[in-house]
Design an enzyme around this catalytic site. Structure first.
Site, short mmCIF file in Angstrom:
data_model
loop_
_atom_site.label_atom_id
_atom_site.label_comp_id
_atom_site.label_asym_id
_atom_site.label_seq_id
_atom_site.Cartn_x
_atom_site.Cartn_y
_atom_site.Cartn_z
N HIS A 320 0.65 -0.93 -0.03
CA HIS A 320 -0.11 -0.13 0.14
C HIS A 320 1.20 1.04 0.40
CE1 HIS A 320 -2.80 2.82 1.15
NE2 HIS A 320 -4.06 1.92 0.81
N ASP A 378 -7.67 -5.40 0.28
CA ASP A 378 -8.08 -6.37 -0.49
C ASP A 378 -8.51 -7.85 -0.39
OD1 ASP A 378 -9.72 -4.96 -2.71
OD2 ASP A 378 -7.36 -4.10 -2.98
N1 ACO Z 1 3.95 -8.03 -4.49
C1 ACO Z 1 5.60 -7.58 -4.98
N2 ACO Z 1 6.11 -6.93 -4.82
C2 ACO Z 1 5.46 -5.49 -4.50
C3 ACO Z 1 4.02 -5.27 -4.09
C4 ACO Z 1 3.18 -6.80 -4.52
N3 ACO Z 1 2.22 -6.51 -4.08
N4 ACO Z 1 3.69 -3.96 -4.43
C5 ACO Z 1 5.12 -3.41 -3.93
N5 ACO Z 1 5.72 -4.48 -4.56
C6 ACO Z 1 7.77 -3.81 -4.74
C7 ACO Z 1 7.97 -2.73 -5.79
O1 ACO Z 1 7.79 -3.88 -6.50
C8 ACO Z 1 8.78 -2.14 -5.59
O2 ACO Z 1 9.61 -3.00 -5.28
P1 ACO Z 1 11.38 -2.01 -4.84
O3 ACO Z 1 11.71 -0.87 -4.49
O4 ACO Z 1 12.43 -3.19 -5.78
O5 ACO Z 1 11.28 -1.52 -6.34
C9 ACO Z 1 8.57 -1.84 -3.95
O6 ACO Z 1 7.67 -2.39 -3.08
C10 ACO Z 1 7.53 -0.08 -3.80
O7 ACO Z 1 6.70 -0.60 -4.48
P2 ACO Z 1 5.74 0.42 -5.28
O8 ACO Z 1 4.63 0.16 -6.67
O9 ACO Z 1 6.77 1.88 -5.44
O10 ACO Z 1 4.29 1.46 -4.53
P3 ACO Z 1 3.41 2.11 -4.43
O11 ACO Z 1 3.12 2.39 -3.69
O12 ACO Z 1 3.40 3.21 -5.92
O13 ACO Z 1 2.03 1.16 -5.10
C11 ACO Z 1 0.14 -0.53 -4.53
C12 ACO Z 1 1.43 0.14 -4.28
C13 ACO Z 1 0.03 0.10 -5.72
C14 ACO Z 1 -0.78 -0.70 -4.18
C15 ACO Z 1 1.54 -2.13 -4.69
O14 ACO Z 1 1.59 -2.10 -3.47
C16 ACO Z 1 0.73 -3.35 -5.23
O15 ACO Z 1 0.71 -2.93 -6.37
N6 ACO Z 1 0.44 -3.80 -5.14
C17 ACO Z 1 -0.67 -5.22 -5.29
C18 ACO Z 1 -1.98 -4.50 -5.88
C19 ACO Z 1 -2.80 -3.98 -4.46
O16 ACO Z 1 -3.43 -4.66 -4.06
N7 ACO Z 1 -4.02 -3.13 -4.52
C20 ACO Z 1 -4.44 -2.65 -3.30
C21 ACO Z 1 -4.60 -1.41 -3.31
S1 ACO Z 1 -4.99 -1.17 -1.75
C22 ACO Z 1 -6.83 -0.31 -2.23
O17 ACO Z 1 -6.52 0.73 -3.19
C23 ACO Z 1 -7.98 -0.82 -1.73
#
Ligand code: ACO
Length: 444
Positions: A320, A378
């Site tokens: 998140h 979620d």
């Molecule tokens: N699985 C694996 N790696 C992940 C995940 C994940 N679910 N989420 C983040 N990461 C990693 C990224 O690859 C990144 O790694 P790095 O630093 O080595 O490049 C690091 O964690 C930071 O991730 P970002 O994408 O920069 O984080 P951001 O804040 O932009 O994204 C998000 C947040 C979109 C929720 C992301 O965690 C994600 O895609 N999760 C899966 C989808 C999800 O569950 N969405 C629902 C969110 S809650 C809601 O909206 C109701």
């Protein structure tokens, strides 16, 4: 008419300031630091360009506050979520969804009379214009319910002309009540349409969640008795999804509203933003992922894929932008998933077991620990929704139904501000510099 609203923003008078210095020229400028009730203070940079000639660059808004708000507070490090000062855990345990809706819309928990009047107004507005039934027929039966929702919610602005004057507080309130009241009706209609069953009309003798379940799972051929356990689980899910500060869909609603678009159009824009798998669409993706994993023995392979930067796969329902701790909503839903499945007599749910094992392994893995990736709202919601009988394609629709309360409360708050200016971010232009036009006969 709207001219009075387009006045310049008030400058903050602050005692604390933050100094920006240009290392090349040695010039420096001070900007006010403004404190909120809780959370990090902000540097008010509204005069930055005027003073320094620079914009800021923050493409995904990781450090940008877009507004002031009194509705919802999140402490992502501590895993705290509060609406108007009340913790989400307490609201989920002690309040109904309509009480939470009232709290978000009006600022305080309702008195008995206020709740009575609010409930009456919401109930009064639950039916949709009969022409909307015809509108549905234009969609393919296999359309994704979110695709239908984008269309029909936007279409409300073509039906309720008497509440479209955004400068009239009474009309704004009627639109807000209409949206909260009609979303369950429209959501249920998308479901009924997809399975080819007749639409069910709302029933005013039932509670908000009960009525919704009745419209989804009842049929005109026989009376439908709502299972109170189902209604209770539904109510909890609605409360947990009601509002969440300035997330992507809420920011979309505010931005649309800043151009003075009508509230129905604004909420439709929120629905489109919510649909993506990085946001509300993740609840549908979680179940798809759990089914893909299939068995506990396959978890390590999927964890490996989630960590591989060359593989687009991510653990859905994990991570998140704000929470760097367990999402408090996921905590409640995790417990709720057990309760609901137990109450429904489902004592061995392979998907829940798989989800818990996946969570356990991920929470111990260095990659997830280092990046503070925890289950979000979620992760467990889909398991409960499926147990209640909803198909996966409806999960994000239910999220949109509940979040409408937050969207419209945020929109109302924005409209009540003394100033309303269109939201208009700037950019860092990286395209070609000015160049001479090439006539067709000279192009390569
Ligand atoms: N699985 C694996 N790696 C992940 C995940 C994940 N679910 N989420 C983040 N990461 C990693 C990224 O690859 C990144 O790694 P790095 O630093 O080595 O490049 C690091 O964690 C930071 O991730 P970002 O994408 O920069 O984080 P951001 O804040 O932009 O994204 C998000 C947040 C979109 C929720 C992301 O965690 C994600 O895609 N999760 C899966 C989808 C999800 O569950 N969405 C629902 C969110 S809650 C809601 O909206 C109701």
């Amino acid at each position: 008419m709207p001219a009075k609203k387009n006045t310049a923003p008030q400058k903050e008078t602050a005692e604390k300031t933050f100094t920006f210095t240009n290392d090349q020229t040695g010039e420096s400028w001070q900007f006010p630091i403004v404190d909120g009730t809780a959370g990090p203070s902000v540097i008010d940079i509204r005069t930055l360009y005027e003073n320094t000639g620079h914009f800021t660059l923050d493409p995904s808004f990781t450090a940008t506050g877009s507004c002031k708000s009194r509705l919802t507070f999140i402490d992502g490090d501590e895993g705290i979520l509060m609406h108007r000062g009340y913790s989400i855990e307490e609201l989920t345990e002690k309040s109904t969804f309509l009480e939470v809706a009232y709290l978000l819309l009006y600022g305080d928990l309702p008195s008995k009379n206020e709740l009575h009047d609010f409930t009456k107004s919401i109930t009064y507005h639950t039916m949709v214009h009969e022409q909307i039934h015809l509108f549905f027929r234009g969609f393919r039966r296999d359309a994704h319910p979110m695709a239908i929702m984008c269309g029909v919610v936007g279409a409300l602005s073509a039906f309720y002309h008497d509440s479209l004057d955004i400068w009239d507080p009474k009309q704004r309130e009627i639109s807000a009540h209409r949206l909260i009241a009609k979303m369950p009706t429209l959501a249920a209609m998308t479901y009924k349409y997809s399975i080819g069953q007749p639409f069910m009309y709302p029933r005013n003798d039932l509670g908000y969640a009960e009525n919704f379940l009745q419209m989804c799972f009842g049929v005109p051929a026989e009376p439908y008795k709502v299972n109170p356990l189902h209604a209770n689980a539904m109510e909890k899910i609605f409360i947990l999804h009601a509002d969440h500060e300035q997330n992507a869909s809420t920011s979309t609603v505010r931005l649309a509203g800043s151009s003075q678009a009508n509230p129905f159009a604004c909420i439709a824009s929120g629905i489109t933003s919510l649909w993506g798998p990085s946001h509300g669409g993740a609840n549908q993706e979680v179940l798809k992922m759990l089914e893909q994993i299939g068995h506990k023995k396959n978890i390590p392979e999927f964890i490996k894929r989630a960590k591989d930067k060359d593989d687009p796969f991510r653990l859905m329902g994990f991570g998140h932008r704000v929470y760097k701790n367990y999402d408090p909503r996921a905590q409640v839903l995790r417990a709720s998933a057990h309760e609901v499945l137990h109450d429904l007599g489902i004592n061995d749910n392979p998907l829940l077991e798989l989800a818990m094992e996946l969570e356990k392994i991920a929470l111990e893995d260095k990659y997830f620990v280092d990046r503070k990736l925890f289950p979000n709202v979620d992760f467990y919601s889909g398991i409960i929704l499926r147990a209640l009988g909803f198909p996966d394609t409806m999960f994000t629709v239910l999220f949109a139904l509940a979040r409408t309360v937050g969207w419209i409360s945020q929109w109302k708050e924005m409209m009540e501000e003394p100033t309303l200016r269109i939201g208009r971010p700037r950019q860092l232009y990286t395209g070609p510099a000015e160049r001479p036009y090439i006539p067709m006969n000279k192009r390569k």
